[in-house]
Design an enzyme around this catalytic site. Structure first.
Site, PDB file in Angstrom:
ATOM      1  N   SER A 140      34.560  37.409  30.671  1.00  0.00           N
ATOM      2  CA  SER A 140      35.237  37.760  31.914  1.00  0.00           C
ATOM      3  C   SER A 140      36.756  37.669  31.797  1.00  0.00           C
ATOM      4  O   SER A 140      37.481  38.590  32.182  1.00  0.00           O
ATOM      5  CB  SER A 140      34.745  36.855  33.047  1.00  0.00           C
ATOM      6  OG  SER A 140      35.392  37.165  34.263  1.00  0.00           O
ATOM      7  N   GLY A 189      39.191  25.909  33.114  1.00  0.00           N
ATOM      8  CA  GLY A 189      37.978  25.118  33.215  1.00  0.00           C
ATOM      9  C   GLY A 189      38.059  23.801  32.475  1.00  0.00           C
ATOM     10  O   GLY A 189      37.264  22.891  32.718  1.00  0.00           O
ATOM     11  N   CYS A 226      42.269  30.040  38.455  1.00  0.00           N
ATOM     12  CA  CYS A 226      42.667  31.079  39.397  1.00  0.00           C
ATOM     13  C   CYS A 226      43.179  30.492  40.708  1.00  0.00           C
ATOM     14  O   CYS A 226      44.206  30.939  41.239  1.00  0.00           O
ATOM     15  CB  CYS A 226      41.497  32.019  39.661  1.00  0.00           C
ATOM     16  SG  CYS A 226      39.971  31.173  40.144  1.00  0.00           S
ATOM     17  N   ARG A 242      34.575  31.626  46.464  1.00  0.00           N
ATOM     18  CA  ARG A 242      33.451  32.536  46.261  1.00  0.00           C
ATOM     19  C   ARG A 242      32.342  31.798  45.509  1.00  0.00           C
ATOM     20  O   ARG A 242      32.591  30.885  44.729  1.00  0.00           O
ATOM     21  CB  ARG A 242      33.910  33.783  45.500  1.00  0.00           C
ATOM     22  CG  ARG A 242      34.438  33.530  44.081  1.00  0.00           C
ATOM     23  CD  ARG A 242      33.364  33.664  43.033  1.00  0.00           C
ATOM     24  NE  ARG A 242      33.874  33.397  41.692  1.00  0.00           N
ATOM     25  CZ  ARG A 242      33.838  32.211  41.107  1.00  0.00           C
ATOM     26  NH1 ARG A 242      33.385  31.149  41.768  1.00  0.00           N
ATOM     27  NH2 ARG A 242      34.261  32.060  39.859  1.00  0.00           N
ATOM     28  N   HIS A 289      41.539  20.556  43.009  1.00  0.00           N
ATOM     29  CA  HIS A 289      42.614  21.546  43.015  1.00  0.00           C
ATOM     30  C   HIS A 289      43.991  20.926  43.245  1.00  0.00           C
ATOM     31  O   HIS A 289      44.975  21.356  42.636  1.00  0.00           O
ATOM     32  CB  HIS A 289      42.322  22.605  44.079  1.00  0.00           C
ATOM     33  CG  HIS A 289      40.968  23.229  43.931  1.00  0.00           C
ATOM     34  ND1 HIS A 289      39.859  22.741  44.594  1.00  0.00           N
ATOM     35  CD2 HIS A 289      40.541  24.261  43.177  1.00  0.00           C
ATOM     36  CE1 HIS A 289      38.806  23.470  44.271  1.00  0.00           C
ATOM     37  NE2 HIS A 289      39.184  24.398  43.407  1.00  0.00           N
ATOM     38  N   GLN A 301      39.539  36.017  41.743  1.00  0.00           N
ATOM     39  CA  GLN A 301      39.284  34.945  40.781  1.00  0.00           C
ATOM     40  C   GLN A 301      39.167  35.412  39.336  1.00  0.00           C
ATOM     41  O   GLN A 301      39.363  34.635  38.407  1.00  0.00           O
ATOM     42  CB  GLN A 301      38.015  34.180  41.174  1.00  0.00           C
ATOM     43  CG  GLN A 301      36.703  34.887  40.899  1.00  0.00           C
ATOM     44  CD  GLN A 301      36.317  35.919  41.947  1.00  0.00           C
ATOM     45  OE1 GLN A 301      37.013  36.081  42.948  1.00  0.00           O
ATOM     46  NE2 GLN A 301      35.216  36.608  41.742  1.00  0.00           N
TER      47      GLN A 301
END
Length: 340
Positions: A11, A111, A141, A169, A195, A303
């Site tokens: 991705s 990640g 993101c 999402r 975050h 994202q």
């Protein structure tokens, strides 16, 4: 011309590969895959040299009729830098077991944890800190989007306290394993979510000033943030002007049809963006309000793609190709055809 290797053509990796290929000061010398799927086949069709990320699986590509140039070990020595696109936790293992072993610079993705690399990168905030470094983490993101909006606000007023609710999402559009399908899930149920600390890894001056909470909802298109920031003093016009001047932020109006994340994605489609990517974040202009010097606004984050131009800038910083972050941002944006 910088030689860039993409380890993990998924991705993020496939998007970074396409972004690097559009630059005039760097090139993709190869991409890797762990299995011979349609993405591997398409990488070859696009003209990328394909390598097996796991040597023991090279024969699987050959048996599937997908040509491979060799394995990761065969190409990594030719790379000036590796952009790691591996799944969460694999990036750290690759850093320790592969990149450091070969003495090659590397970018791992958001990640991984902040302490896994020398620093955390954002084009607006930490370009100078990451300049010339060997191992850098490109933040997620959501963190990338928050760093952009914090930059805009900080350009006109001091940030005293920030509170953000993230509506995340549930999964990417191609993910059939992740949910929820019919629930709203606190993620995590504790406050703060990860975050806030992640933003602090990029913007240390916000330590003790930022608080975040997050939930997951059944959608695949975008994340959304509801932002509340206490400042030293500003007004709505100043904030809207700051957003307009900040790279990679678009202001959109519900009155013009941008009344949902679905409409924002439709806009990206109508722009002809590959994979309907929106590398810019979108802030609803009507949501911007200032009451007693506290800024309120809502923004949407694609994202899969807002971190892609940051990866390109990070390459330039780490390889000391451009010392001015704004010049790198402008160069990247122009090559990618971004609006701003």
């Amino acid at each position: 011309m910088a030689n860039v290797l993409i380890n993990g053509y998924g991705s993020i990796g496939k998007r970074v590969a396409d972004a690097v290929a559009k630059q005039d000061d760097m090139k993709v010398i190869g991409v890797t895959k762990t299995k011979p799927d349609f993405e591997a086949k398409m990488a070859v069709e696009k003209g990328y040299k394909l390598f097996a990320a796991i040597p023991e699986r090279k024969h699987l590509f050959e048996e599937a009729g997908i040509p491979v140039e060799g394995t990761l070990d065969d190409i990594i020595e030719d790379a000036d830098i590796v952009v790691d696109g591996a799944p969460k936790k694999i990036g750290k293992a690759n850093l320790e077991n592969v990149y450091k072993k070969h003495g090659v610079k590397a970018i791992i993705q958001g990640g991984e944890k902040a302490g896994d690399a020398q620093d955390s990168f954002n084009s607006l905030w930490s370009y100078d800190r990451c300049y010339g470094k060997d191992y850098i983490r490109l933040v997620s993101c959501n963190t990338t989007g928050l760093c952009r909006s914090m930059y805009a606000i900080n350009s006109v007023a001091d940030i005293l306290k920030a509170r953000i609710v993230l509506i995340r999402r549930a999964a990417d559009p191609n993910d059939i394993k992740t949910g929820p399908v019919n629930a709203i899930v606190p993620n995590p149920v504790t406050v703060p979510s990860h975050h806030g600390p992640d933003v602090v890894s990029v913007i240390p001056e916000l330590d003790g000033k930022i608080m975040t909470s997050a939930v997951i909802v059944p959608t695949t298109l975008m994340h959304m943030h509801s932002i509340m920031v206490e400042t030293s003093g500003t007004n709505r016009d100043e904030i809207i002007d700051a957003l307009a001047k900040t790279p990679r932020i678009l202001t959109v109006k519900a009155s013009e049809g941008f009344d949902s994340t679905a409409k924002i994605i439709e806009y990206a489609r109508d722009l002809g963006r590959s994979r309907y990517d929106l590398n810019e974040i979108a802030v609803w202009e009507e949501s911007v309000n200032v009451v007693d010097n506290e800024v309120y606004m809502m923004q949407a984050i694609h994202q899969e793609s807002d971190v892609i131009p940051e990866n390109v800038d990070c390459i330039r910083a780490m390889l000391e190709m451009e010392s001015d972050n704004l010049k790198s941002i402008e160069k990247t944006n122009k090559a990618l055809g971004l609006i701003k």
